[in-house]
Every structure is written in C-alpha cells, then in structure tokens.
Design an enzyme around this catalytic site. Structure first.
Site, PDB file in Angstrom:
ATOM      1  N   CYS A   1       9.586 -20.058  -4.119  1.00  0.00           N
ATOM      2  CA  CYS A   1       9.186 -18.690  -4.481  1.00  0.00           C
ATOM      3  C   CYS A   1      10.162 -17.622  -3.979  1.00  0.00           C
ATOM      4  CB  CYS A   1       7.794 -18.395  -3.942  1.00  0.00           C
ATOM      5  SG  CYS A   1       6.611 -19.666  -4.385  1.00  0.00           S
TER       6      CYS A   1
ATOM      7  N   HIS B   1       6.398 -11.067  -3.642  1.00  0.00           N
ATOM      8  CA  HIS B   1       6.073 -12.293  -4.382  1.00  0.00           C
ATOM      9  C   HIS B   1       4.559 -12.352  -4.521  1.00  0.00           C
ATOM     10  CE1 HIS B   1       5.398 -16.319  -5.545  1.00  0.00           C
ATOM     11  NE2 HIS B   1       5.002 -16.730  -4.345  1.00  0.00           N
TER      12      HIS B   1
ATOM     13  N   ASN C   1       0.511 -17.108  -9.677  1.00  0.00           N
ATOM     14  CA  ASN C   1       1.727 -17.267  -8.871  1.00  0.00           C
ATOM     15  C   ASN C   1       2.779 -17.966  -9.730  1.00  0.00           C
ATOM     16  OD1 ASN C   1       3.705 -18.254  -7.123  1.00  0.00           O
ATOM     17  ND2 ASN C   1       2.261 -18.793  -5.505  1.00  0.00           N
TER      18      ASN C   1
HETATM   19  O1  UT7 Z   1       3.728 -19.213  -3.227  1.00  0.00           O
HETATM   20  C1  UT7 Z   1       4.065 -19.236  -1.884  1.00  0.00           C
HETATM   21  C2  UT7 Z   1       3.592 -20.416  -1.128  1.00  0.00           C
HETATM   22  N1  UT7 Z   1       2.176 -20.581  -1.192  1.00  0.00           N
HETATM   23  C3  UT7 Z   1       1.352 -19.847  -0.465  1.00  0.00           C
HETATM   24  O2  UT7 Z   1       1.756 -18.962   0.239  1.00  0.00           O
HETATM   25  C4  UT7 Z   1      -0.102 -20.231  -0.561  1.00  0.00           C
HETATM   26  C5  UT7 Z   1      -0.867 -19.613   0.511  1.00  0.00           C
HETATM   27  N2  UT7 Z   1      -2.252 -20.035   0.515  1.00  0.00           N
HETATM   28  C6  UT7 Z   1      -3.209 -19.566  -0.325  1.00  0.00           C
HETATM   29  O3  UT7 Z   1      -2.977 -18.773  -1.214  1.00  0.00           O
HETATM   30  C7  UT7 Z   1      -4.640 -20.008  -0.033  1.00  0.00           C
HETATM   31  O4  UT7 Z   1      -4.631 -20.814   1.115  1.00  0.00           O
HETATM   32  C8  UT7 Z   1      -5.331 -20.784  -1.190  1.00  0.00           C
HETATM   33  C9  UT7 Z   1      -5.679 -19.815  -2.309  1.00  0.00           C
HETATM   34  C10 UT7 Z   1      -4.412 -21.871  -1.711  1.00  0.00           C
HETATM   35  C11 UT7 Z   1      -6.629 -21.400  -0.706  1.00  0.00           C
HETATM   36  O5  UT7 Z   1      -7.482 -20.394  -0.168  1.00  0.00           O
HETATM   37  P1  UT7 Z   1      -8.128 -20.553   1.264  1.00  0.00           P
HETATM   38  O6  UT7 Z   1      -8.975 -19.376   1.482  1.00  0.00           O
HETATM   39  O7  UT7 Z   1      -7.037 -20.831   2.256  1.00  0.00           O
HETATM   40  O8  UT7 Z   1      -9.054 -21.813   1.078  1.00  0.00           O
HETATM   41  P2  UT7 Z   1      -9.024 -23.227   1.853  1.00  0.00           P
HETATM   42  O9  UT7 Z   1      -7.888 -24.056   1.360  1.00  0.00           O
HETATM   43  O10 UT7 Z   1      -9.162 -23.022   3.321  1.00  0.00           O
HETATM   44  O11 UT7 Z   1     -10.369 -23.865   1.323  1.00  0.00           O
HETATM   45  C12 UT7 Z   1     -11.654 -23.269   1.622  1.00  0.00           C
HETATM   46  C13 UT7 Z   1     -12.717 -24.028   0.840  1.00  0.00           C
HETATM   47  C14 UT7 Z   1     -12.627 -25.555   0.999  1.00  0.00           C
HETATM   48  O12 UT7 Z   1     -13.960 -26.051   0.963  1.00  0.00           O
HETATM   49  P3  UT7 Z   1     -14.707 -26.451   2.342  1.00  0.00           P
HETATM   50  O13 UT7 Z   1     -13.831 -27.482   2.982  1.00  0.00           O
HETATM   51  O14 UT7 Z   1     -14.777 -25.173   3.115  1.00  0.00           O
HETATM   52  O15 UT7 Z   1     -16.016 -26.954   1.844  1.00  0.00           O
HETATM   53  C15 UT7 Z   1     -11.923 -25.989  -0.261  1.00  0.00           C
HETATM   54  O16 UT7 Z   1     -12.232 -27.316  -0.632  1.00  0.00           O
HETATM   55  O17 UT7 Z   1     -12.571 -23.765  -0.560  1.00  0.00           O
HETATM   56  C16 UT7 Z   1     -12.483 -25.004  -1.276  1.00  0.00           C
HETATM   57  N3  UT7 Z   1     -11.615 -24.813  -2.422  1.00  0.00           N
HETATM   58  C17 UT7 Z   1     -12.079 -24.400  -3.617  1.00  0.00           C
HETATM   59  N4  UT7 Z   1     -13.319 -24.115  -4.051  1.00  0.00           N
HETATM   60  C18 UT7 Z   1     -13.450 -23.705  -5.321  1.00  0.00           C
HETATM   61  C19 UT7 Z   1     -10.258 -24.954  -2.484  1.00  0.00           C
HETATM   62  N5  UT7 Z   1      -9.839 -24.645  -3.726  1.00  0.00           N
HETATM   63  C20 UT7 Z   1     -10.955 -24.306  -4.442  1.00  0.00           C
HETATM   64  C21 UT7 Z   1     -11.154 -23.890  -5.755  1.00  0.00           C
HETATM   65  N6  UT7 Z   1     -12.415 -23.596  -6.161  1.00  0.00           N
HETATM   66  N7  UT7 Z   1     -10.145 -23.754  -6.639  1.00  0.00           N
END
Ligand code: UT7
Length: 327
Positions: free
Chosen positions: A114, A254, A284
């Site tokens: 990115c 970004h 993204n």
């Molecule tokens: O492009 C540059 C490089 N990339 C980044 O900088 C990415 C940075 N990270 C992010 O944008 C975020 O971490 C994400 C959007 C990818 C994820 O959001 P988050 O708030 O960090 O969620 P998480 O991964 O901690 O997951 C929280 C919960 C989990 O469930 P439990 O374990 O709490 O029951 C996940 O399984 O949300 C669940 N989850 C979802 N639920 C519904 C993860 N993805 C989804 C989804 N829909 N699509």
C-alpha cells in the site's frame, strides 16, 4: 541548484462493477453493519475475469498525460507500484509502457504494497531533482480482488480494484514535493502476505489447495503499527520541510480503514475536515488508493493551487511513508 519535482497531471480508473456490503452478506458470514462500523467501507470496485492490472494503469496514465499536456514519448520513466502485477514477468510497468507507446521510457515495478505510490514518488522526485530525467509517470495499480479468498471474511470485505497515475515533472522552486520519506520493517512479513507462488513455496497443487496464493492478514495486529507509523513519519516529514501541522491544508492518507485514518488524524492533531476519505466507495485499493484519492481531490477542487498536502501510507511488509507536496 536543484530542480523541484511536482505532480503536473493526474488520472484514475477503476472497474465498473461493484461489490457492495449487501453482496458480501450473501457470500460470507458478515454484515453491512460490521463492515461499515469497523472499516467505513460500503462498496468496492471489482475487476471482471478478463480485466487485469495494466489495463487500469494504462487508462489512468493516459488521463494523467493528457491533463499534463504531454505525449507518452515525453516520459522517460514509468514506475508502476503494484502488489498484483499482470504476471511475474515482465514488469507491469514495461507492459504499460508498451501499451502507451512511451518509446523513450524505462518501465519498472515497485513492490511495496500500500505504500508503493509513495515509494515511487520518492524515487522519481530525486531523479528529477538531480536532473537525470525530466518527466516520469508514477502509477499505483491493483486488481486485489483476484488475490482475495472469498471464504475469508477478515480480508474479502476490505479490498477493491483500481489505478491512479501521476505525471511528475519540473516545477518552480517553492512548489512540488517538499519532503518525502519511506520506511519498511520486514519483521512484519506474516502480518500481511501471500506466501504461495514464489521461489520459497513454489506453485503446486498443494499450495493452491491450501489457498497459499491468497492474501492473509492479521488485521488487528497491523492496526496499531499502521496508526503509529503513519503518524510518526508524517510528523517527521512536516518537520523536515520546516512546516507545522497547522500549515497543512489537506491530508490524503492511504485508505486502509476509516478508523485508521481517524486515529492518524487525531494523533497528528489534524481536524477531520482536513482529511480526505473515499473508502466508502472504493475500499482499500492498496497502492492505488492515494493516487485515486488525490486525483478526486484535484478534480473536485478540494485541492487548489498553493495548497500544502500531506500524503501518508502504510502497507504489507510492513512498509510506510509520507510525502509533503505544495500544489
Ligand atoms: O492496507 C494496509 C494494511 N492493512 C491494514 O492496515 C489493516 C488494518 N486492520 C484493519 O483494518 C482491521 O483490523 C480489520 C478491518 C481488518 C478488522 O477489524 P478489527 O476491528 O481489527 O476486527 P478483529 O480482526 O479484531 O475481529 C473482531 C471480531 C472477530 O470476532 P470475535 O473473535 O471477536 O468473535 C472476528 O472474527 O470480528 C470478527 N470479524 C468479522 N465479523 C463480521 C472479522 N471480520 C469480520 C467480518 N464480518 N467481515
């Protein structure tokens, strides 16, 4: 005396098809509510099976050249930042060069996820400043959706496709790129990667059956690193150029996640109205996100002549960077 380098024309392009949150609700266990509140994304553009990265790069580059009032033959270098090249060889930059008819240019790719567009700006800026070249194209082009596993809800809701291009050339002393800096830390390799298909694991029935060619991301582990890295390097670049945060007219970050953008702005002390976001529409798009956003700002008059604009990016690698430009 060195020559300042600046953006003298921009363009962008993306597939016409979209994938909305409602579409994704039918594919994986997710919801519009989760995607919107956790990322800010409402839809992303998705290439058709017969569409690929260089096509969008060429469209964006042609528009950028036209707006710069230049012919493809005026360009001496084409840098394509991409994580999703048409193929492993030759470079997508060389393919774009041929498609444009840029017969006086060298074409090449930058692999910095990115942050690739800012890596490209940084490299090209120094080549123009030192007089090695006069005009170059820096392109960020991606078809990420072909590397996304649509059974993995942690990645498939995030990524979209598109391309943005900037023509760089000589500008007056007080204008153009005033300061720029790029960094990486390869210890974050496994936080965001596609391990299959390279020389380490190769391509086999097993790597494909195991889905190793798809992006894998530990998003929540990257989140804090992304916010800290972008805020720190932005502050450094602003200071290196001899400015203060209050001097910035617009931040074009970004588009990784609306929450990341908000957190970076808050750490830097930049008010919300000075930060551009188009993540709701595009998701993204990795290296394409900054040039697409920047071109939208220029076309809509959000960036005006004389504005001081800060760019900042973070991506897989990890890579990050920041660039300060006077338009
Ligand atoms: O492009 C540059 C490089 N990339 C980044 O900088 C990415 C940075 N990270 C992010 O944008 C975020 O971490 C994400 C959007 C990818 C994820 O959001 P988050 O708030 O960090 O969620 P998480 O991964 O901690 O997951 C929280 C919960 C989990 O469930 P439990 O374990 O709490 O029951 C996940 O399984 O949300 C669940 N989850 C979802 N639920 C519904 C993860 N993805 C989804 C989804 N829909 N699509």
């Amino acid at each position: 005396m060195t020559q300042n380098a600046g953006i003298i024309g921009m363009g962008h392009a993306y597939p016409s098809a979209t994938l909305t949150n409602a579409d994704l609700e039918k594919i994986v266990e997710t919801s519009d509510e989760w995607i919107t509140t956790r990322t800010g994304i409402k839809q992303r553009h998705k290439a058709a099976d017969n569409e690929y990265t260089s096509q969008f790069g060429v469209l964006a580059a042609r528009q950028a050249l036209e707006r710069a009032g230049l012919e493809p033959t005026d360009v001496e270098l084409i840098v394509c930042a991409t994580t999703t090249p048409d193929q492993i060889m030759p470079s997508t930059g060389a393919i774009i060069q041929a498609q444009l008819g840029a017969s006086n240019a060298a074409g090449m790719d930058i692999f910095a996820a990115c942050s690739g567009f800012l890596y490209g700006l940084t490299m090209v800026e120094s080549m123009i400043r030192t007089g090695q070249i006069r005009h170059a194209l820096v392109i960020g082009a991606e078809v990420l959706t072909k590397y996304v596993d649509y059974t993995d809800r942690s990645t498939c809701v995030i990524f979209g496709d598109g391309a943005g291009a900037a023509v760089l050339g000589p500008v007056p002393a007080e204008k153009g790129i005033l300061a720029t800096k790029i960094r990486s830390d390869g210890r974050y390799e496994e936080q965001l990667y596609a391990p299959g298909g390279g020389t380490k694991l190769g391509t086999s029935h097993k790597t494909i059956d195991d889905g190793l060619h798809f992006f894998k991301m530990k998003g929540n582990e990257l989140f804090k690193v992304a916010v800290r890295s972008m805020a720190e390097i932005s502050a450094e670049v602003i200071e290196n150029a001899g400015y203060a945060v209050a001097d910035i007219d617009l931040v074009v970050p970004h588009q990784a996640n609306q929450r990341i953008t908000d957190a970076v702005a808050s750490r830097l002390g930049v008010p919300e109205e000075k930060v551009y976001s188009n993540i709701a529409e595009h998701g993204n798009t990795s290296s394409a996100s900054i040039p697409i956003a920047l071109d939208e700002c220029i076309q809509t008059g959000k960036i005006k002549e004389g504005d001081l604009v800060l760019l900042t990016a973070f991506g897989g690698g990890a890579t990050w960077g920041s660039t300060l430009i006077r338009f």
